[in-house]
Structure formats: structure tokens, C-alpha cells
Design an enzyme around this catalytic site. Structure first.
Site, PDB file in Angstrom:
ATOM      1  N   HIS A  51       0.607  -1.444   0.019  1.00  0.00           N
ATOM      2  CA  HIS A  51       0.047   0.162   0.111  1.00  0.00           C
ATOM      3  C   HIS A  51       0.995   1.202   0.068  1.00  0.00           C
ATOM      4  CE1 HIS A  51       0.559  -0.282   4.517  1.00  0.00           C
ATOM      5  NE2 HIS A  51       0.555   0.979   4.425  1.00  0.00           N
ATOM      6  N   ASN A  67       5.179   4.931   8.991  1.00  0.00           N
ATOM      7  CA  ASN A  67       6.217   3.974   9.342  1.00  0.00           C
ATOM      8  C   ASN A  67       5.895   2.674   8.445  1.00  0.00           C
ATOM      9  OD1 ASN A  67       6.289   4.343  12.925  1.00  0.00           O
ATOM     10  ND2 ASN A  67       7.358   5.459  11.407  1.00  0.00           N
ATOM     11  N   SER A  68       4.843   2.652   7.705  1.00  0.00           N
ATOM     12  CA  SER A  68       4.465   1.346   6.826  1.00  0.00           C
ATOM     13  C   SER A  68       5.599   0.981   6.171  1.00  0.00           C
ATOM     14  CB  SER A  68       3.411   1.757   6.264  1.00  0.00           C
ATOM     15  OG  SER A  68       2.357   1.624   6.862  1.00  0.00           O
ATOM     16  N   ASP A 120       0.656  -8.110   2.601  1.00  0.00           N
ATOM     17  CA  ASP A 120       0.887  -6.565   2.195  1.00  0.00           C
ATOM     18  C   ASP A 120       2.422  -6.122   1.890  1.00  0.00           C
ATOM     19  OD1 ASP A 120       0.849  -4.035   1.363  1.00  0.00           O
ATOM     20  OD2 ASP A 120      -0.648  -3.587   3.196  1.00  0.00           O
TER      21      ASP A 120
END
Length: 241
Positions: free
Chosen positions: A93, A209-210, A127
Site C-alpha cells: 500500500h 512507518n509502513s 501486503d
């Protein structure tokens, strides 16, 4: 005589109690300082492998008059260098399907262009995406050490590193593994995705932070940060295995 003796022993026990309190304070200070030094060491060892990921993408929508239109959108996340030739792992994402440009920023603030070379399907519970730096421009790319997420246990100390709020690179937070095997539904801005078999941690994982690393006490990446819950102190990471 009894009064004198009582005064002596009272003074003696009081001084012993003070000495014990000072000793306990010293031990507590050493423990706190030791933990701080550990986190500091982990951050220094891992940060050179962590990059900020700045993304330009084309999104579809409707304009003020209700007509279909396309517009550019900029966003940011985090990635981890996993090979010396510039392969980077991040979240799917972070680089949506309409991505047109990716700039990664190294820990020394050098900006390099990258391509999206691998990306799981939007319906896949994993993901994950892979980027590859086009030209390192002579920069040394330092891959992170990869750990074994299968041996992680509840209560293990972990550190999360990432690009907080999309603008504060290499932000460090710490906590423990609170649980594992978690399944959640996460909203990514474009819809809801189901994520499975995640680590749960109380190390703060903020917006931006993803795609960043969740690291153990040996400075090894044991997870990729992926989501945070609306509840306080609950965040999630994908086990690196």
C-alpha cells in the site's frame, strides 16, 4: 541506657535502609540506562538500511462537476534495503497500483530513484512490495540483517524504525511482542484489506512507518511494519519469514 541503645540501633537501621535504597536506585538506573543503550545501539546498526519512500501516483476520481478525472497524489512510507545491489522491501500500500515515480531517501539524505519490481495482488493478505534502486550513484547500500520470525516469542523486546508522518525519517520506537498470529482488516485509504498472521506489538507504528523494519535485540529484522489500530498501543507487523 535503653534510650541510648534504642537511638543507636534506630540510627543504624536507618542508615542501612538508606544504603539499601541507594543501592536499589543504582541498580534501577543501570537497568534503565542499559535498555537505553541497547535501543541506541540497535538504531545505529539498523538505520543505514532504512529508507524513506516518497511516492507519486495517479489516482482516479470525480471532479466538482461529477466528471471522471485523474489527479496526481504524493505519499510517503518506509522501506528496508535487503541487498547490496539495491533491492528494497516495503508494503504494497506504500506503492499503490497507479505509482508513477518512487524516490528513496537514504539515511544520509541522498535521494535515489527506484522502480517497483514486485508487488502482491491487492487482494493478497500479504501486503508486500519490492523496489529496486536504478542507480546508486556510488553510494554504499547496506542491507539489513534478516532474523528468524519463527522463533519470536511474546514478551520479546522489539524496536520499530520508520519515516513517521512521512517527514521524520528514521524515527525509533520500542516495545515488546504482545502477541502473534493476529488477523485484522486494515483501511488503506482506498478500501479495506484483510491481513493475516501478524505480530502484535506495543512499539508505536505511526503513519509513514509502513514498510519499515521491526527489529529484535540482535538488530535483526523480524517483521515489516504494516498497520496500527485505533486502540492505543496496538500495532502490527508482517513476520519476515
Amino acid at each position: 541506657m535503653v534510650a541510648i541503645a534504642s537511638g543507636f540501633f534506630g540510627g543504624y537501621f536507618g542508615s542501612q535502609s538508606n544504603a539499601n535504597n541507594q543501592s536499589e536506585t543504582t541498580v534501577q538506573r543501570e537497568i534503565v540506562e542499559g535498555e537505553g543503550n541497547l535501543i541506541n545501539t540497535i538504531a545505529k546498526e539498523v538505520s543505514p538500511s532504512v529508507v524513506s519512500v516518497n511516492v507519486t501516483s495517479v489516482e482516479s476520481g470525480r471532479d466538482y462537476f461529477g466528471f471522471d478525472t485523474e489527479y496526481e497524489q504524493e505519499s510517503a512510507g518506509t522501506g528496508v534495503i535487503i541487498s547490496e545491489d539495491g533491492l528494497i522491501i516495503t508494503n504494497r500500500h506504500v506503492v499503490p497500483a497507479g505509482t508513477t515515480k518512487v524516490i528513496v531517501v537514504l539515511s544520509n539524505d541522498i535521494e535515489l530513484e527506484a522502480d517497483v519490481v514486485g508487488r502482491t495482488n491487492d487482494s493478497d493478505p500479504l501486503d508486500i512490495a519490492f523496489l529496486e534502486i536504478k542507480d546508486s550513484k556510488g553510494e554504499d547500500l547496506i542491507p539489513a540483517k534478516i532474523g528468524d520470525s519463527d522463533i519470536v516469542e511474546t514478551g520479546d523486546r522489539v524496536v520499530a524504525i520508520g519515516n513517521a508522518l512521512g517527514q521524520f525519517s528514521n524515527t525509533v520506537t520500542s516495545g515488546i511482542i504482545s502477541g502473534y498470529g493476529r488477523d485484522i482488516e486494515a483501511y488503506d485509504g482506498g478500501g479495506v484489506e484483510t491481513l493475516q498472521n501478524l505480530f502484535q506489538t506495543d512499539a508505536a507504528i505511526n503513519s509513514g512507518n509502513s514498510g519499515g523494519p521491526l527489529v529484535n535485540s540482535a538488530s535483526e529484522v523480524i517483521g515489516i511494519n504494516v498497520a496500527t489500530a485505533t486502540a492505543e498501543n496496538i500495532s502490527f507487523a508482517i513476520p519476515i519469514n
